[in-house]
Design an enzyme around this catalytic site. Structure first.
Site, short mmCIF file in Angstrom:
data_model
loop_
_atom_site.label_atom_id
_atom_site.label_comp_id
_atom_site.label_asym_id
_atom_site.label_seq_id
_atom_site.Cartn_x
_atom_site.Cartn_y
_atom_site.Cartn_z
N HIS A 98 -9.41 6.53 3.57
CA HIS A 98 -9.44 7.44 2.43
C HIS A 98 -8.36 7.04 1.43
CE1 HIS A 98 -7.95 11.32 0.50
NE2 HIS A 98 -9.14 11.13 -0.03
N SER A 99 -8.69 7.04 0.16
CA SER A 99 -7.76 6.74 -0.92
C SER A 99 -7.12 5.37 -0.70
CB SER A 99 -6.73 7.85 -1.05
OG SER A 99 -5.98 7.71 -2.21
N MET A 100 -5.78 5.28 -0.70
CA MET A 100 -5.13 3.99 -0.53
C MET A 100 -5.34 3.42 0.87
SD MET A 100 -3.92 3.16 -3.41
CE MET A 100 -2.92 1.75 -2.94
N GLN A 125 -13.40 6.00 1.17
CA GLN A 125 -13.70 7.23 0.44
C GLN A 125 -12.65 7.44 -0.64
OE1 GLN A 125 -13.59 9.95 3.73
NE2 GLN A 125 -15.71 9.58 4.31
N SER A 127 -11.32 5.45 -2.76
CA SER A 127 -10.29 4.41 -2.74
C SER A 127 -10.31 3.63 -4.05
CB SER A 127 -10.50 3.45 -1.56
OG SER A 127 -10.42 4.14 -0.33
#
Length: 866
Positions: A98-100, A125, A127
């Protein structure tokens, strides 16, 4: 997650603001996977592992990204060692980031000793793969550049690794979905990027946090993981084609079967002769009865091939089972071909569109409407000629401001209509689309579905509406159209025998929102430009009249787009000339920063930042926004200074000197040396922040002195008036003259303090910008202070020492010293070229703003010494 007998799936989650919710997505995936495993036959089980990154703000501070990548690598090896005792231990993992966390997952392949066979699938997700949200330090850009070069330059070696990227949509205000596009060579079959609004059974936008526990996305992810298991090896499939087929099934169309393979079945007419009905009309509308029955409808193709191009059929029976077949033998229809694999799932029903040109071996179409379980549903089918049902409507120009509209009317004699939105292909466009439906006969109908289809990126959005109704659709894009791509389409799944009117207008608030969403990093750049030009205004006023201008007026005068944007525009024009590019390279100047890229197929700077040419008329708009932030930010600073000075006034003796808050040279030298050493051994951002607070204390003391002098002069006007009226004569007249002189001297002192206060307020507002840009480094150091007293690497180390010296020298600055300095004429000329350079080189490298401000402040600090 790990398969009980072999495969491992590692769920790694990281958030932009905090990773305290890391357990939530892992729990969601694990609980859903456990329930699904319990309902399935066979000993299947998944283990879910999470990687804790200690809540590091790596989205804004890039110094820890490489360490996190190594930590993830060691975590994978540690997890795989847990299964060494099995006969067939797992050899790879599946990463969910998720993200980074998704960026770190892809960065694994940049490690020199990383075995690429350890990861077979990556699902990310929200990212930001394309570029960082804010480039606040060079380490972040270097990390992105290394990851991009690995995946683009060595794409052939990484074809066995499948990557799926899912963006949150317009509700994600932290990472815009355009950044979630995977930077990869065009046509890479193993990389898939899309938005949550286009995922079947989801169809909604999510914010940055809720995307990890969105039930529909969790279900789609878990179903895909189970379908990826090879029944023979009982491990995840390593076949790239099967992996993409499974992901496409669950995240793009959700048809009846995953693999596009023909399936021959037998449906005999002799078994249920009464259940067969041949349809000779152009349209079929059938509702199943409450009693369960077997029902088939037969459509002859021979008489329809010349007049029609497509066959359209829909049913609100959402069971994804085979329901449309092609008969090979016209007489008995014993041998049939399953044509349901192209079925697409929409919110209220499933839809199948067949092209007759691809059905040359089929003589009849067979539609199943059987409801053996007694469930009631509706089936609607019709023959279509798509060129007659496709209309075009031009999108109004952005500068129409919503005053003009493009209208088109549709007399719905069909179930599907396609409207092409001409000239709608840029992200700064935003449309307000109104669809009004009217029907003469009121009866129960299947709802309408309006779909905005973007061919070049998986960002489709769907809207469901009843019949009749008036529906407003927001038409905005996450990415601009690449070259040689078709335009945006509005697909209307309509009710028969109804009229539809489509009205398209430009939405000015949404246009501004789109520009701000994509070009937000330009605002702090122009804020710095405005404050720097306000400082220039102060210096010019001191040079001309030996007095500083009012801060609000100086900031207002800082709005000078013609002096900044015009040279930048000329530079962009000259860069198209080869001779100028050669001169530019000879001078070893970095590439000019353009505005952020808006297309999936982008070009990059050497630092790995995507660039694209935006319309230059937008630059004054960014300047206005930046000037507004500078004006209201400086007003807020003045208010804060006044409030804090009121609180601190009882703790200080009243002062009437303009030198209040200054430091002796020896003390100044010792404090500067101490802060410089502290920045070298701990954190440069901490030292810069401490120097900023010392200068802010000087501003507070000036504010307290200005208030004290104002109170002391309350009686001066009365004495001055008595002296003018001649109320005192003789000896008393001479004493009144002396009283007149004293107030004049006090008023001069008050004016001097006010001039110094306006000057230092402007400097303090300017000093605030570097402090805000280095704040992520300071926060990261504070959070990790219990592990290490030193920030390593420190992006502020080349900046901290000179910036501290400048801050400390300017504490003792006043208008008198500046006006007497021989360097002031030269110093007043420097802010303008620095502002032009800032706009030229800083939009995609925000950390450079501090360097340009330092370059403009060094000569000003020299004026204090010379």
């Amino acid at each position: 997650m790990s398969h009980l007998r072999g495969q491992v799936v590692l769920c790694e989650v990281q958030d932009l603001r905090t990773s305290s919710n890391n357990v939530v997505p892992a729990r969601s995936l694990g609980s859903v996977a456990l329930r699904k495993a319990e309902d399935m036959e066979g000993d299947l089980h998944f283990n879910v592992f999470t990687v804790d990154f200690n809540e590091e703000l790596v989205a804004l501070y890039g110094g820890s990204l490489l360490r996190q990548t190594h930590f993830l690598h060691e975590s994978i090896k540690a997890i795989l060692r847990l299964y060494k005792h099995l006969k067939t231990p797992p050899q790879s993992v599946v990463l969910v980031g998720h993200s980074m966390g998704g960026v770190v997952a892809r960065a694994l392949f940049t490690l020199p000793r990383f075995n690429t066979n350890l990861v077979s699938l990556i699902i990310t997700q929200a990212s930001p793969h394309l570029a960082p949200v804010l480039a606040l330090d060079p380490y972040l850009l270097d990390f992105y550049s290394a990851v991009r070069q690995k995946w683009v330059n060595q794409a052939k070696k990484l074809r066995n690794v499948t990557v799926l990227s899912v963006g949150g949509g317009y509700r994600d205000y932290q990472v815009r979905s355009g950044l979630t596009s995977l930077p990869c060579p065009p046509g890479d079959p193993n990389k898939l990027s899309l938005v949550a609004t286009a995922v079947p059974r989801t169809w909604v936008s999510t914010d940055h946090l809720s995307i990890v526990w969105c039930k529909e996305l969790v279900l789609a992810t878990v179903r895909a993981l189970f379908d990826l298991i090879d029944p023979e090896t009982r491990q995840f499939s390593v076949n790239p084609e099967k992996k993409m087929a499974v992901l496409s099934h669950h995240f793009i169309r959700h048809p009846v079967r995953m693999l596009a393979e023909t399936q021959v079945t037998s449906v005999s007419i002799s078994d249920f002769p009464e259940a067969w009905s041949e349809v000779n009309t152009l349209r079929l509308a059938y509702s199943t009865p409450k009693e369960g029955q077997v029902k088939y409808f037969l459509f002859a193709l021979s008489s329809r091939r010349k007049a029609y191009s497509h066959f359209y059929c829909r049913s609100n029976n959402l069971e994804m089972s085979s329901w449309v077949y092609g008969c090979v033998n016209a007489s008995s229809c014993v041998h049939t071909v399953d044509l349901s694999t192209g079925t697409e799932l929409l919110p209220p029903y499933k839809v199948l569109v067949l092209s007759l040109s691809n059905l040359s071996s089929v003589t009849h179409l067979l539609v199943s409407a059987s409801n053996l379980n007694g469930k009631q549903f509706t089936v609607e089918c019709e023959w279509q000629r798509q060129e007659f049902q496709t209309l075009s409507v031009p999108a109004p120009h952005v500068l129409s401001f919503g005053l003009t509209a493009s209208d088109v009317s549709v007399n719905s004699s069909g179930l599907l209509h396609i409207i092409q939105l001409q000239h709608f292909h840029q992200v700064y466009q935003a449309l307000r689309i109104n669809v009004a439906s009217q029907c003469k006969v009121h009866k129960d109908r299947l709802p309408n579905v309006y779909r905005i289809h973007v061919p070049w990126f998986g960002e489709d959005s769907l809207t469901t509406a009843s019949v009749p109704s008036v529906t407003e659709i927001s038409g905005m894009l996450h990415t601009s159209r690449p070259d040689n791509s078709s335009g945006v389409f509005l697909l209307l799944h309509t009710a028969p025998n109804c009229q539809y009117k489509v009205s398209v207008r430009t939405s000015l608030p949404r246009v501004l929102g789109q520009i701000l969403r994509f070009c937000g990093p330009m605002v702090p750049v122009y804020t710095a430009v405005t404050l720097l030009l306000a400082c220039r205004r102060q210096l010019c006023s001191i040079l001309k009249s030996r007095r500083s201008a009012d801060m609000s007026q100086a900031v207002g005068k800082g709005l000078q787009p013609h002096q900044v944007n015009l040279p930048v525009y000329i530079l962009h024009m000259l860069m198209s000339c080869s001779w100028f590019q050669e001169v530019w390279s000879v001078l070893y100047l970095p590439p000019m920063d353009a505005l952020p890229s808006t297309t999936p197929d982008m070009t990059f700077h050497e630092g790995g930042v995507p660039v694209e040419e935006w319309p230059h008329p937008l630059s004054p708009l960014f300047y206005i926004w930046g000037a507004a932030v500078a004006f209201w930010g400086s007003a807020l600073l003045r208010l804060i200074v006044r409030l804090i000075s009121l609180i601190l006034a009882p703790l200080h003796r009243p002062s009437v000197s303009r030198d209040c808050g200054t430091l002796p040279r020896r003390t100044l030298f010792l404090i500067t040396l101490s802060l410089t050493v502290m920045g070298g051994v701990s954190c440069g951002a901490l030292s810069i922040f401490a120097a900023f607070l010392l200068h802010l204390y000087r501003v507070l003391r000036l504010q307290m002195t200005e208030r004290s002098l104002s109170h002391m002069l309350n009686l001066a006007p009365r004495q001055h008036k008595e002296a003018e009226n001649g109320s005192v004569e003789g000896d008393s007249q001479s004493r009144s003259t002396e009283c007149n002189v004293a107030p004049l001297l006090s008023e001069c002192a008050l004016q001097e303090v006010r001039d110094d206060l306006q000057l230092h307020l402007c400097l303090s507002a300017l000093f605030t910008l570097p402090v805000m840009l280095i704040a992520p480094s300071l926060i990261h150091w504070i959070r990790n202070l219990r592990y290490s007293p030193q920030l390593d690497p420190d992006p502020c180390w080349p900046l901290s020492a000179p910036l501290i010296i400048v801050y400390m020298l300017l504490i003792n600055c006043n208008t008198l010293k500046l006006s007497n300095s021989k360097l002031l004429p030269l110093t007043s000329c420097i802010p303008l070229p620095m502002s032009i350079a800032m706009v030229t080189f800083s939009p995609l490298h925000l950390y450079r703003v501090s360097y340009f401000l330092l370059a403009a402040l060094v000569p000003l600090a020299s004026c204090v010494l010379l």
